[in-house]
Design an enzyme around this catalytic site. Sequence first.
Site, PDB file in Angstrom:
ATOM      1  N   CYS A 143      21.172 -13.245  -5.799  1.00  0.00           N
ATOM      2  CA  CYS A 143      20.641 -12.752  -4.701  1.00  0.00           C
ATOM      3  C   CYS A 143      20.223 -11.350  -4.799  1.00  0.00           C
ATOM      4  CB  CYS A 143      21.217 -13.120  -3.522  1.00  0.00           C
ATOM      5  SG  CYS A 143      21.541 -14.825  -3.300  1.00  0.00           S
ATOM      6  N   HIS A 278      18.299  -8.985   1.878  1.00  0.00           N
ATOM      7  CA  HIS A 278      18.233 -10.278   1.360  1.00  0.00           C
ATOM      8  C   HIS A 278      18.336 -11.159   2.562  1.00  0.00           C
ATOM      9  CE1 HIS A 278      19.203 -14.196  -0.584  1.00  0.00           C
ATOM     10  NE2 HIS A 278      20.585 -13.868  -0.104  1.00  0.00           N
ATOM     11  N   ASN A 309      16.453 -19.098   2.119  1.00  0.00           N
ATOM     12  CA  ASN A 309      17.228 -18.320   1.497  1.00  0.00           C
ATOM     13  C   ASN A 309      16.607 -18.573  -0.005  1.00  0.00           C
ATOM     14  OD1 ASN A 309      18.903 -17.190  -0.618  1.00  0.00           O
ATOM     15  ND2 ASN A 309      20.763 -17.268   0.944  1.00  0.00           N
TER      16      ASN A 309
HETATM   17  O1  UT7 Z   1      22.315 -15.744  -0.656  1.00  0.00           O
HETATM   18  C1  UT7 Z   1      23.729 -15.813  -1.286  1.00  0.00           C
HETATM   19  C2  UT7 Z   1      24.757 -15.388  -0.357  1.00  0.00           C
HETATM   20  N1  UT7 Z   1      24.950 -16.603   0.438  1.00  0.00           N
HETATM   21  C3  UT7 Z   1      25.135 -16.179   1.764  1.00  0.00           C
HETATM   22  O2  UT7 Z   1      25.070 -15.124   2.167  1.00  0.00           O
HETATM   23  C4  UT7 Z   1      25.352 -17.377   2.651  1.00  0.00           C
HETATM   24  C5  UT7 Z   1      26.694 -16.868   3.476  1.00  0.00           C
HETATM   25  N2  UT7 Z   1      27.413 -17.868   4.338  1.00  0.00           N
HETATM   26  C6  UT7 Z   1      26.463 -18.793   5.343  1.00  0.00           C
HETATM   27  O3  UT7 Z   1      25.431 -18.336   5.481  1.00  0.00           O
HETATM   28  C7  UT7 Z   1      27.332 -19.604   6.385  1.00  0.00           C
HETATM   29  O4  UT7 Z   1      28.697 -19.609   5.830  1.00  0.00           O
HETATM   30  C8  UT7 Z   1      26.506 -21.057   6.507  1.00  0.00           C
HETATM   31  C9  UT7 Z   1      25.267 -20.896   7.083  1.00  0.00           C
HETATM   32  C10 UT7 Z   1      26.405 -21.582   5.022  1.00  0.00           C
HETATM   33  C11 UT7 Z   1      27.593 -21.865   7.204  1.00  0.00           C
HETATM   34  O5  UT7 Z   1      27.685 -21.455   8.459  1.00  0.00           O
HETATM   35  P1  UT7 Z   1      29.233 -21.530   9.215  1.00  0.00           P
HETATM   36  O6  UT7 Z   1      29.005 -20.996  10.417  1.00  0.00           O
HETATM   37  O7  UT7 Z   1      29.825 -20.237   8.150  1.00  0.00           O
HETATM   38  O8  UT7 Z   1      29.515 -22.774   9.168  1.00  0.00           O
HETATM   39  P2  UT7 Z   1      31.139 -23.108   8.604  1.00  0.00           P
HETATM   40  O9  UT7 Z   1      31.261 -23.366   7.244  1.00  0.00           O
HETATM   41  O10 UT7 Z   1      32.100 -22.205   9.271  1.00  0.00           O
HETATM   42  O11 UT7 Z   1      31.236 -24.547   9.268  1.00  0.00           O
HETATM   43  C12 UT7 Z   1      31.308 -24.543  10.745  1.00  0.00           C
HETATM   44  C13 UT7 Z   1      31.465 -26.079  11.289  1.00  0.00           C
HETATM   45  C14 UT7 Z   1      32.490 -26.813  10.408  1.00  0.00           C
HETATM   46  O12 UT7 Z   1      33.067 -27.585  11.328  1.00  0.00           O
HETATM   47  P3  UT7 Z   1      34.509 -27.625  12.216  1.00  0.00           P
HETATM   48  O13 UT7 Z   1      35.434 -27.322  10.889  1.00  0.00           O
HETATM   49  O14 UT7 Z   1      34.342 -26.268  12.871  1.00  0.00           O
HETATM   50  O15 UT7 Z   1      34.738 -28.897  13.087  1.00  0.00           O
HETATM   51  C15 UT7 Z   1      31.628 -27.428   9.364  1.00  0.00           C
HETATM   52  O16 UT7 Z   1      32.477 -28.728   9.017  1.00  0.00           O
HETATM   53  O17 UT7 Z   1      30.135 -26.596  10.978  1.00  0.00           O
HETATM   54  C16 UT7 Z   1      30.558 -27.874   9.899  1.00  0.00           C
HETATM   55  N3  UT7 Z   1      29.337 -27.919   9.377  1.00  0.00           N
HETATM   56  C17 UT7 Z   1      28.103 -28.298   9.592  1.00  0.00           C
HETATM   57  N4  UT7 Z   1      27.967 -29.061  10.594  1.00  0.00           N
HETATM   58  C18 UT7 Z   1      26.581 -29.411  10.691  1.00  0.00           C
HETATM   59  C19 UT7 Z   1      29.064 -27.217   8.123  1.00  0.00           C
HETATM   60  N5  UT7 Z   1      28.152 -27.550   7.665  1.00  0.00           N
HETATM   61  C20 UT7 Z   1      27.223 -28.191   8.432  1.00  0.00           C
HETATM   62  C21 UT7 Z   1      25.909 -28.784   8.639  1.00  0.00           C
HETATM   63  N6  UT7 Z   1      25.774 -29.412   9.592  1.00  0.00           N
HETATM   64  N7  UT7 Z   1      25.161 -28.349   7.769  1.00  0.00           N
END
Ligand code: UT7
Length: 353
Positions: A143, A278, A309
């Site tokens: 990215c 980005h 993205n």
């Molecule tokens: O482009 C290159 C660089 N990439 C980035 O910069 C991406 C950086 N990361 C992100 O943008 C975020 O981490 C994501 C958008 C990918 C994920 O968002 P998040 O707020 O970090 O979610 P998380 O992984 O912390 O998950 C939070 C909760 C979890 O449940 P519990 O443990 O709180 O019960 C996950 O299991 O959301 C759950 N979860 C989902 N729920 C519904 C994880 N993925 C999903 C999903 N739908 N797709």
Amino acid sequence: MSQSGGDSSDERGRAEDEQVAAPSLKSSVGAAHARILGLGGYRPTRVVTNDEICELIDSTDQWIRERSGIETRRFAAPDESVVDMSVAAGGKAIAQAGLQPEQISAVIVATVTHPLQTPSAAADVAHRLGATDAAALDVSAACAGFCYGVSMANDMVRGGSAEHVLVIGCEKLSDFTDSYDRSTAFIFGDGAGAVVIGPSNEPGIAPTVWGSDGSQYDAITQRASWIDVRDSDIEFPALTMQGQKVFRWAVWQMAPVAKKALEAAGITADDLGAFIPHQANMRIIDAMAKTLGLPAHVPVARDIKDTGNTSAASIPLAMERMLETGEAKSGDLALLIGFGAGLVYAAQVVRLP
Ligand code: UT7
């Protein structure tokens, strides 16, 4: 008196004469400055909604909107390649720069989704565009790839190794994403954005602040290498991402990098006409804008909403969108920052074409 090893003073004298007589090498001389001369984007036609993504993962439209800011993204057609999209965007950038393809002396394609290990996408792109005999290479900086390419092109133009460089960021992430993996399936999209960088009387690209943190090599990676695929019976090695880890790194480590890029340019946030980070996640974009203390008059690119993205393509696509909508104007100063797999990053201030 003879020297040990038979090195007489006559022989030494001859050696010195030969050194003096050795021809000096020429050094290339480039332009005083470089700038972006033209810009072009390509967005595939197929719009993919969150509901469609949720047919294959346990998620909801609301969760994806709240956590990423993405409402829709574009996916390329099955037979539409990284090279096809690069040619579309690159051709627009060359036309906007008022150049003919044969005036392009180097083509850089920043991509991590060209499906051939070799040859490069860039060689095919140069050929298809008619950039006859241009130097051609791909850059693997995920990215951050577009900002890496801009930095290299700036130095090539000023160093004299190329007069006009076509820099393309292009990804077909739909090919490398596991549509059943709920940690990645909703975030990525496809597209291409390109700029032509060439000589300028005024500085149009400020120094790049860039670097890497390979201790986080596993944070975004393919599930397995091609050698693993060859040697064992495993499934296609799609991309995996430790989302939270990358999120925290981006929010805490990248704003200071953006600040350094402003300092390196000799300007303050107040001088900016646009902030074009980005398009990783709307929450990361908002957090960076807040930490940077951007004045209210500086528009922030939020192209991710309906583009997703698109990794190396996200910054030039967002730049094109801001210029098309009038949010930013030609001649404005824009702060760019890319960051991603490696982990790697690069930021610079540019004058918009
Ligand atoms: O482009 C290159 C660089 N990439 C980035 O910069 C991406 C950086 N990361 C992100 O943008 C975020 O981490 C994501 C958008 C990918 C994920 O968002 P998040 O707020 O970090 O979610 P998380 O992984 O912390 O998950 C939070 C909760 C979890 O449940 P519990 O443990 O709180 O019960 C996950 O299991 O959301 C759950 N979860 C989902 N729920 C519904 C994880 N993925 C999903 C999903 N739908 N797709």
